[in-house]
Design a protein around this motif. Structure first.
Motif, PDB file in Angstrom:
ATOM      1  N   ARG A   1      11.450  74.049 128.678  1.00 25.62           N
ATOM      2  CA  ARG A   1      11.444  74.242 127.226  1.00 25.62           C
ATOM      3  C   ARG A   1      11.897  75.651 126.861  1.00 25.62           C
ATOM      4  N   GLU A   2      11.438  76.649 127.611  1.00 25.14           N
ATOM      5  CA  GLU A   2      11.812  78.028 127.302  1.00 25.14           C
ATOM      6  C   GLU A   2      13.312  78.253 127.487  1.00 25.14           C
ATOM      7  N   LYS A   3      13.881  77.696 128.554  1.00 25.91           N
ATOM      8  CA  LYS A   3      15.324  77.848 128.750  1.00 25.91           C
ATOM      9  C   LYS A   3      16.099  77.107 127.667  1.00 25.91           C
ATOM     10  N   SER A   4      15.592  75.974 127.241  1.00 31.03           N
ATOM     11  CA  SER A   4      16.247  75.235 126.160  1.00 31.03           C
ATOM     12  C   SER A   4      16.205  76.037 124.860  1.00 31.03           C
ATOM     13  N   LYS A   5      15.067  76.655 124.569  1.00 30.47           N
ATOM     14  CA  LYS A   5      14.960  77.491 123.371  1.00 30.47           C
ATOM     15  C   LYS A   5      15.961  78.637 123.415  1.00 30.47           C
ATOM     16  N   ASP A   6      16.139  79.243 124.588  1.00 34.95           N
ATOM     17  CA  ASP A   6      17.077  80.368 124.684  1.00 34.95           C
ATOM     18  C   ASP A   6      18.512  79.901 124.514  1.00 34.95           C
ATOM     19  N   ARG A   7      18.839  78.738 125.047  1.00 36.85           N
ATOM     20  CA  ARG A   7      20.197  78.214 124.858  1.00 36.85           C
ATOM     21  C   ARG A   7      20.457  77.919 123.389  1.00 36.85           C
ATOM     22  N   ASP A   8      19.487  77.343 122.691  1.00 35.02           N
ATOM     23  CA  ASP A   8      19.659  77.077 121.262  1.00 35.02           C
ATOM     24  C   ASP A   8      19.831  78.373 120.484  1.00 35.02           C
ATOM     25  N   ARG A   9      19.051  79.379 120.830  1.00 34.41           N
ATOM     26  CA  ARG A   9      19.170  80.671 120.149  1.00 34.41           C
ATOM     27  C   ARG A   9      20.548  81.281 120.391  1.00 34.41           C
ATOM     28  N   HIS A  10      21.039  81.181 121.621  1.00 37.38           N
ATOM     29  CA  HIS A  10      22.345  81.750 121.939  1.00 37.38           C
ATOM     30  C   HIS A  10      23.467  81.013 121.222  1.00 37.38           C
ATOM     31  N   ARG A  11      23.356  79.681 121.138  1.00 39.85           N
ATOM     32  CA  ARG A  11      24.381  78.919 120.418  1.00 39.85           C
ATOM     33  C   ARG A  11      24.406  79.306 118.950  1.00 39.85           C
ATOM     34  N   GLU A  12      23.242  79.498 118.364  1.00 40.48           N
ATOM     35  CA  GLU A  12      23.179  79.860 116.953  1.00 40.48           C
ATOM     36  C   GLU A  12      23.815  81.227 116.711  1.00 40.48           C
ATOM     37  N   ILE A  13      23.535  82.195 117.575  1.00 43.38           N
ATOM     38  CA  ILE A  13      24.122  83.531 117.419  1.00 43.38           C
ATOM     39  C   ILE A  13      25.633  83.463 117.603  1.00 43.38           C
ATOM     40  N   THR A  14      26.095  82.684 118.580  1.00 44.58           N
ATOM     41  CA  THR A  14      27.534  82.571 118.828  1.00 44.58           C
ATOM     42  C   THR A  14      28.261  81.930 117.654  1.00 44.58           C
ATOM     43  N   SER A  15      27.660  80.895 117.084  1.00 39.30           N
ATOM     44  CA  SER A  15      28.302  80.230 115.953  1.00 39.30           C
ATOM     45  C   SER A  15      28.336  81.133 114.720  1.00 39.30           C
ATOM     46  N   LYS A  16      27.272  81.897 114.503  1.00 44.80           N
ATOM     47  CA  LYS A  16      27.243  82.789 113.348  1.00 44.80           C
ATOM     48  C   LYS A  16      28.166  83.988 113.510  1.00 44.80           C
ATOM     49  N   SER A  17      28.484  84.369 114.763  1.00 44.28           N
ATOM     50  CA  SER A  17      29.318  85.549 114.985  1.00 44.28           C
ATOM     51  C   SER A  17      30.727  85.377 114.436  1.00 44.28           C
ATOM     52  N   LYS A  18      31.133  84.145 114.183  1.00 37.04           N
ATOM     53  CA  LYS A  18      32.465  83.890 113.651  1.00 37.04           C
ATOM     54  C   LYS A  18      32.492  83.912 112.126  1.00 37.04           C
ATOM     55  N   GLU A  19      31.317  84.049 111.510  1.00 36.81           N
ATOM     56  CA  GLU A  19      31.254  83.966 110.059  1.00 36.81           C
ATOM     57  C   GLU A  19      31.401  85.319 109.381  1.00 36.81           C
ATOM     58  N   SER A  20      30.908  86.400 109.997  1.00 41.88           N
ATOM     59  CA  SER A  20      30.955  87.711 109.356  1.00 41.88           C
ATOM     60  C   SER A  20      30.981  88.802 110.411  1.00 41.88           C
ATOM     61  N   THR A  21      31.358  89.997 109.977  1.00 39.05           N
ATOM     62  CA  THR A  21      31.397  91.138 110.896  1.00 39.05           C
ATOM     63  C   THR A  21      29.992  91.530 111.330  1.00 39.05           C
ATOM     64  N   TRP A  22      29.051  91.487 110.392  1.00 40.75           N
ATOM     65  CA  TRP A  22      27.677  91.848 110.742  1.00 40.75           C
ATOM     66  C   TRP A  22      27.092  90.890 111.787  1.00 40.75           C
ATOM     67  N   ALA A  23      27.400  89.600 111.656  1.00 41.61           N
ATOM     68  CA  ALA A  23      26.932  88.628 112.641  1.00 41.61           C
ATOM     69  C   ALA A  23      27.576  88.886 114.004  1.00 41.61           C
TER      70      ALA A  23
END
Length: 823
Positions: A101-123
């Motif tokens: 579960r912990e590794k799954s949570k970290d993968r979800d968090r990483h996917r969210e950060i990666t997807s948001k990084s394409k939206e703005s410079t601050w992300a």
């Protein structure tokens, strides 16, 4: 240089005693008999002590006062899929984390950060910072651990010399540094100078005669008792988790177990102070093992600076694995050996990324310690040596003999120490830890003072035993007949031993017996105590004695067949210091069962590639012999003694049992407690929680079908219901609880439902009832599972938890299955 750590230590001690007036969480008598505990209680047994750590000061609070949210004045229906509840997804004290579960949570968090990084410079900047945070954390851990290790080394060296005298130029100087600037110091008597005064000279004005000896003897014992009393008192009053080496508990924590407070800031402060006091008292212990605990405390505290590691237990354990490598790096000045030690001996999960970061952190820590230069010799350890004479193939025979001795000693020590610790747990001895420490300290000091090889600190003893004798060495071990040696000679041939050498051999023999016996009762007391240095001292003494014997044999019988051809008269054939180094590695390997990391640590200590083969031969022989007598190393034995839920990866499961033989419920047990996905009320769920002590509940379609839907943790369920009652109007005992994706229409005038699908694990790990238990055990080890559900043709039959696995293994090994204390 020395006044700073001293003043800081004194200030911290005074500050702690002042804080103790108001701190009731730590100032209590924690050394009572163990009580039976479940995962919901706040008691844990550490090295024979029952410790109350309801004050979990090293973790952030999880539950806060949240008001109800309203949308246009209407209470919003609580849906945990949309909005997480504070506290859900965390673990109670003395529970095992769910790695999957912990590794799954970290993968979800990483996917969210990666997807948001394409939206703005601050992300994008936030994404870069998130990726860099791991390396920054490693840098901070290395700097903090290296600085603490340097301060510990300097303070321990000064306080050890304080038992024998004081420097008139400045009381903060140790003996060696006091005489550095003296013009009266010579190579033959480099430890004598007018600036250094023994206690007899200060008190009665003379250094000769029986009265001076008695005065020095008395002051030595008094200082030792004072240091040990301060150490055990501080540990007992403020941080009971600071006792011992900490490595067995760290191994258990890295396997996923949670012990709140064990790596907290109080433990770090007290362990750092009391480690200096314990080492300075002259007890047969070392600071190298506890430095691993100190480094892991640094890692755990610094993890709270970064959200990624603060909120994910699996990610935090990757950091702690790197911190364990840092601890060995600053303990031995061996960065590579530290990384291998963490990989071989301590870590449970060690991905490639952790390997790189461990190497970086160990490098930073070693650089920091080298910059501090605690020993004044531009080295990272006190007993750094370099040998220049090659070894011969026939010398592998005595090296293997040293390996056999190390294996026998290691197995003897483990059995004797475990027997003593078990006696400490079950008799009155465990109720008086302060008295035990004072008695052992008094015996150690009284017996150690007459023998110069036990009076000195263990690190200095190892340094002298490793030393390759030269013309200017003043040690009795180097008092050979130098009549045939010219001052211009670059190497010293084998020479006949003088009277001082034989005297030193008798003293070393007595020191060997004393160290072997006193270390058994010292390790495990309520003070910080490491095992690396005492084990190395035993092996170094045995190796030096064998090396001197081989040297004299080669000198007087160089015409024997075993020496003919490679040991001609006047040649330097045998290096006794090398034998001491090989013996130290053999005994340390016999106690800990280390192999690869041990050889690399010893190689980094000596800087000689050509001596790797003797070290490998001794280490492997030691492990084989020790394993033939008993399979467990000292850390695994203490883990089993304390009942920690630890699945040893080195053990093989060879019995032919099936999952149905281990799962619960058994045939005579009541049915499995389950939740249905849409047929229960809040009152039904709360009744089930009250009537059981299970850590989680399977969710099925219905009691009739028993088709598995998911799994819910008890803690998540409790927190979710409590928050729903506070945040949502209308939630009452008769409200329906749904674990389905869509809520069916409710009858009119019925209370609003509670939807808890968001806290349910939709993909619990399952195996069939005919799965072999050796496969189930491997699954638990490699995936770090808390529980595994057992099915038959898709229907839920039972559950196997990690504790069930441990109890089953204990039963097979004819051990008490109830010795596993925690869920």
């Amino acid at each position: 240089v020395y006044f700073i750590p001293l003043s800081m230590t004194i200030f911290v001690i005074i500050h702690i005693f002042l804080l103790s007036m108001d701190n009731t969480g730590y100032c209590n008598d924690s050394f009572n008999s163990i009580r039976s505990s479940t995962s919901d209680e706040d008691m844990v047994e550490i090295a024979g002590s029952t410790l109350d750590f309801s004050n979990t000061e090293d973790v952030p609070p999880l539950d806060r006062d949240y008001g109800m949210e309203e949308v246009n004045g209407v209470p919003k229906l609580m849906d945990l899929l949309d909005e997480p509840v504070p506290g859900v997804g965390t673990y109670e004290d003395f529970n095992t984390i769910d790695w999957v579960r912990e590794k799954s949570k970290d993968r979800d968090r990483h996917r969210e950060i990666t997807s948001k990084s394409k939206e703005s410079t601050w992300a994008l900047v936030n994404s870069v910072c998130d990726a860099f945070s791991g390396w920054l954390l490693m840098l901070l851990i290395g700097l903090m651990s290296g600085a603490l290790a340097g301060g510990i080394d300097i303070s321990a060296h000064w306080m050890t010399d304080l038992k024998e005298g004081v420097c008139l130029n400045g009381f903060w100087f140790n003996h060696e540094h006091c005489c550095w600037t003296s013009n009266e110091t010579t190579f033959q008597e480099r430890d004598k100078c007018p600036q250094w005064k023994s206690w007899a000279e200060l008190i009665i004005g003379t250094t000769e005669g029986p009265f001076a000896y008695i005065m020095n003897y008395l002051m030595y014992v008094c200082w030792a008792l004072l240091f040990s009393f301060l150490a055990v008192t501080l540990v007992r009053a403020f941080a009971p988790y600071a006792c011992g080496s900490g490595i067995p508990e760290i191994k258990t924590i890295l396997s996923g177990f949670i012990i709140r407070g064990y790596l907290g800031k109080w433990t770090l402060v007290i362990k750092t102070i009391t480690l200096v006091l314990a080492v300075s008292s002259g007890l047969s212990l070392g600071k190298e093992g506890p430095l691993v605990h100190v480094a892991c405390c640094c890692g755990n505290i610094l993890c709270h600076l970064f959200t990624k590691y603060r909120k994910n237990e699996a990610k935090r354990r990757e950091v702690l694995s790197a911190a364990a490598a840092v601890g060995v790096s600053v303990a031995f000045g061996a960065p590579i050996g530290g990384v291998l030690f963490s990989l071989e001996e301590v870590s449970y999960y060690f991905p490639l990324k952790t390997l790189w970061r461990s190497f970086f952190a160990a490098l930073v820590a070693a650089f920091t310690l080298r910059s501090i230069n605690p020993f004044g010799n531009s080295r990272l350890v006190l007993f750094y040596v370099e040998f220049h004479t090659p070894w011969h193939l026939l010398e592998l025979v005595p090296f293997i003999l040293l390996g056999i001795f190390g294996g026998i000693w290691g197995a003897f020590f483990i059995r004797a120490n475990i027997a003593w610790c078990r006696r400490r747990k079950t008799t009155w001895l465990g109720h008086y830890p302060v008295l035990e420490v004072l008695v052992v300290t008094a015996v150690t000091a009284v017996v150690a003072f007459p023998n110069s090889y036990t009076r000195t600190s263990t690190s200095e003893l190892i340094s002298e035993l490793f030393n390759d004798c030269g013309l200017l060495d003043s040690s009795k071990l180097c008092n050979y007949d130098n009549a045939n040696v010219t001052k211009s000679s670059n190497e010293l041939p084998d020479r006949p031993a003088g009277n001082d050498v034989y005297t030193a051999m008798w003293q070393l023999s007595l020191a060997l017996v004393f160290k072997m016996l006193i270390t058994v009762v010292t390790f495990g007391m309520k003070v910080p105590s490491g095992l690396f240095i005492p084990s190395m001292a035993v092996g170094a003494i045995a190796g030096r004695l064998l090396g001197i014997g081989m040297e004299q044999l080669a000198y007087y019988h160089h015409d024997w067949a075993i020496f003919r051809g490679w040991c001609s008269p006047g040649a330097d054939c045998i290096t006794p210091g090398l034998y001491a180094m090989v013996g130290a590695a053999a005994c340390l390997g016999g106690v800990t069962r280390m192999t690869v990391s041990l050889v690399v640590i010893m190689f980094e200590l000596t800087g000689g590639l050509e001596y790797i083969v003797p070290l490998m031969a001794a280490a492997m022989t030691s492990k084989w012999v020790a394993d033939a007598i008993g399979r467990e190393g000292i850390y695994e034995a203490h883990i089993r003694l304390n009942g920690y839920p630890f699945l040893e990866a080195k053990e093989e499961f060879s019995h032919k049992t099936l999952a149905m033989d281990v799962m619960r419920p058994r045939r005579s047990d009541p049915p499995l407690s389950v939740l249905t996905q849409d047929g229960m009320t809040v009152e039904d769920v709360e009744t089930m929680i009250t009537d059981t002590t299970y850590s989680g509940f399977p969710v099925v379609v219905s009691h009739e079908s028993q088709r598995l839907v998911g799994f819910v943790l008890r803690r998540d369920l409790t927190i979710s219901i409590d928050n729903a009652r506070q945040r949502q109007d209308g939630i009452v005992s008769t409200s329906r609880v749904f674990f389905t994706e869509y809520t069916p229409p409710q009858p009119p005038n019925s209370p609003p439902p509670l939807k808890l699908r968001g806290i349910m694990d939709l993909s619990p790990f399952t195996v069939t009832d005919h799965t072999a238990m050796d496969i189930v055990v491997d699954i638990f080890r490699k995936l770090g599972l808390r529980q595994c559900l057992i099915t038959h043709n898709g229907r839920l039959l039972g559950i196997i938890t990690k504790k069930d696995i441990l109890k089953h293994v204990a039963q097979i090994a004819n051990r008490d299955p109830d010795s596993i204390l925690f869920n």
